[in-house]
Design an enzyme around this catalytic site. Structure first.
Site: not given
Length: 305
Positions: A13, A142, A212, A251, A253, A267, A269, A273
């Site tokens: 990443e 990612s 992205y 964060r 998900d 998961e 994070n 990002g």
């Protein structure tokens, strides 16, 4: 304050981290801090050993940054940093292990099967998950290395590719539904969930390009959920964050199934990002925080660790 920003790194990443690092550095400068940018590499630990700063902002993603290794080094050097500590970082990075904590909190998880490279045999390994199957390297982010298998040949190929990135591979049942994410913010015991963000990718799946590349996904805030669904994902995002021992921000998900069942956690994070197309800043804007204000909030929360 004098703040060092670690970005770049050596994980898969890296490119994402370079973009996150640029945004973080610009925000800290705009907020009046003196900033030292460090493109981190494990072979150059002297960059950290000789640091004289008030705080380190970790803008790394993936291995050697999000997995607890850098956090452990900073702890030993007695340098304060933004974000989760060693335990929360390491547990969140391990998708398979973190699900044990989520399940204990009563959060719905997808059926899964864990494969280990040293014992995996494509001829004899029995996998009792119906197709389609999601194949993931266990400790990558990612969506790097993720494939979606609709038959045995695609499954075996996906497993082979995932093992190139990780010694452990996670297989999950594919759940058709909408992907949403919940930003969590706050010191331990005082965390709150931000408005839910719904992700609508232009591609078939929410893959690396959709994440992205500008214009490849739409972020809807607040997400188009029922009040019950919204309450569920916000509550369980905070529970997941707390269960892993995360700190300052994360964060979380989820997939909200089309069949009306309970949302499924994917998961956590711990260093999400912070790029121009990232999700966390969208949630922060919904509560009135600009990008620069959001970064400053993380800094101030970190001083209260």
């Amino acid at each position: 304050m004098k703040i060092a920003v670690l970005y770049g790194g050596i994980s898969a990443e890296r490119e994402v981290s370079l973009s996150s690092g640029k945004g973080i550095i610009n925000a800290l400068k705009a907020n009046g801090h003196e900033v030292i940018g460090i493109d981190f590499h494990p072979d150059r630990l002297e960059d950290l050993l000789n640091l004289e700063v008030d705080l380190v902002y970790i803008g790394l993603h993936g291995r050697y940054g999000e997995d607890g290794k850098v956090q452990a080094l900073l702890d030993m050097l007695n340098i304060n940093y933004v974000g989760s500590g060693v335990q929360g970082s390491a547990l969140a990075m391990d998708k398979a292990k973190s699900k044990l904590f989520f399940e204990r909190e009563g959060t719905r998880i997808a059926k899964q099967h864990v494969l280990y490279k040293h014992s995996y045999d494509p001829e004899t390994t029995a996998i009792e998950i119906p197709f389609p199957v999601v194949v993931k390297p266990n400790q990558e982010g990612s969506t790097i290395g993720i494939t979606f298998a609709e038959n045995k040949e695609e499954l075996l190929n996906g497993i082979e590719e995932a093992f190139k990135l990780d010694e452990t591979v996670l297989l999950e049942e594919f759940i058709k539904g909408r992907e949403v994410t919940v930003a969590v913010m706050g010191n331990k015991g005082r965390e709150k969930a931000l408005p839910v963000v719904e992700i609508v990718p232009k591609n078939k799946y929410y893959d690396y390009e959709a994440k992205y590349a500008a214009g490849m996904s739409e972020h809807i805030v607040p997400a188009r959920l029922t009040s019950e669904q919204t309450d569920y994902v916000q509550k369980h995002a905070v529970l997941a964050h707390q269960a892993l021992g995360c700190d300052i921000y994360s964060r979380v998900d989820f997939i909200v199934p089309d069949d009306g069942g309970a949302p499924v956690i994917l998961e956590v994070n711990t260093l999400p990002g912070m790029t121009p197309t990232s999700l966390y800043p969208d949630a922060a804007r919904e509560i009135g925080l600009s990008y620069d204000e959001m970064i400053e909030t993380f800094v101030q929360l970190s001083l209260n660790k």
